[in-house]
Design a protein around this motif. Structure first.
Motif: not given
Length: 332
Positions: A165-174, A177-182
């Motif tokens: 996954x691009x990021x943790x599911x509960x973080x997806x609509x935030x 920067x951490x989402x891009x890093x993951x």
């Protein structure tokens, strides 16, 4: 022209949140910010940002595109990260004021002024791994940019990843920067292993988004994209493209789509796929890579409907078509 997003205006607008209130906006150098090495953001990633653009019209007017939509998402991201609640009126004034200051630097179409509001937690406490930052800074950075497609809109190659996954599911609509890093590690691996431009994350076969853009499929008069939920970013460009598609009489299907259905449809003549985002607007997709096999999308070239929708959006942004939805805010 410099690499996209590497040139900045000399000053930026900045406000600080301390003692339960936002202080007055300042104009400061865009060269640096001062934060403590123990700042919450540096240890616990309390950071979010937005990306929007200002455009120059033929009459010399400067207009910001869909600022209200971006501010609503900025507010949501800050709240979901438990950062101090932003003052949307103050941030709107910061954006319009700093863009007005550099109005002469807004490029002619197809260029634009990229606007990057950023909110970071600054409380100096390395003991707050499970507690929010009580102080923060919010700044608005400007970067004049050229055409993202200076070399032409070359169709992308996407690796379909059903395991990650691009990021943790509960973080997806935030928009953090951490989402891009993951997502960065898997994307770099895909580029190296199969020469993919991006990964289309499809956990358990559910087609979602890429590392930095929303995904849409166009089959004849139907435009298909995943319905909004908390697992992925609610793109402003995505929303704009769907609105324009509806204006053109297209059928909008916001629903789940499986990898199996995606590959089955992609094999049909005339089917198109694209990525939507602020920087690239609407980027055509020409190839899916799945289980070591390449699947051409339609004829493998940029689709007519994709480019028509992209042009329709650009025409509104550049003042060449009527702004029926009141998406533009005049700066000067």
């Amino acid at each position: 022209m410099a690499v996209f997003g590497t040139v900045f205006m000399p000053q930026m607008a900045l406000a600080t949140f301390e003692n339960d209130k936002w202080n007055d906006t300042q104009k400061v150098s865009a060269e640096s910010i001062q934060i403590h090495p123990g700042a919450h953001v540096l240890h616990y990633s309390s950071t979010c940002f937005e990306g929007l653009k200002a455009f120059r019209h033929e009459d010399g007017g400067i207009y910001v595109f869909r600022m209200d939509k971006n501010l609503n998402r900025f507010e949501q991201s800050s709240e979901l990260l438990n950062l101090p609640k932003i003052n949307k009126h103050q941030v709107a004034a910061m954006i319009l004021d700093i863009v007005a200051q550099y109005a002469d630097e807004v490029p002619q179409p197809p260029g634009s002024m990229y606007i990057r509001p950023t909110h970071v937690g600054t409380e100096a406490s390395i003991g707050k791994a499970a507690a929010p930052s009580l102080s923060s800074i919010l700044y608005v950075l400007l970067s004049p940019v050229g055409d993202y497609f200076a070399g032409g809109a070359k169709p992308l190659r996407l690796l379909l990843d059903e395991t990650g996954m691009r990021c943790a599911p509960h973080m997806g609509m935030i928009k953090s920067g951490g989402n891009y890093a993951s997502a960065l590690g898997p994307i770099l691996k895909a580029r190296n292993d199969v020469q993919a431009d991006q990964i289309l994350f499809c956990p358990n076969g559910d087609v979602q988004e890429t590392g930095a853009a929303n995904f849409i499929l166009i089959d004849g008069n139907e435009i298909i994209t995943k319905a909004l939920d908390s697992s992925f970013l609610h793109g402003v460009t995505r929303d704009s493209i769907l609105t324009l598609a509806a204006d053109l009489g297209m059928t909008i299907s916001e629903r789940n789509i499986s990898v199996d259905e995606l590959l089955e449809r992609a094999a049909k003549p005339g089917v198109e796929a694209a990525l939507s985002g602020t920087a690239a607007v609407l980027t055509p997709v020409g190839t899916f890579i799945h289980n070591d096999k390449e699947h051409q999308v339609g004829n493998g070239e940029a689709g007519l409907t994709t480019m028509k929708l992209r042009q329709a959006l650009n025409d509104i942004q550049w003042g060449k078509a009527e702004d029926k939805h009141n998406w533009l805010v005049k700066v000067n």
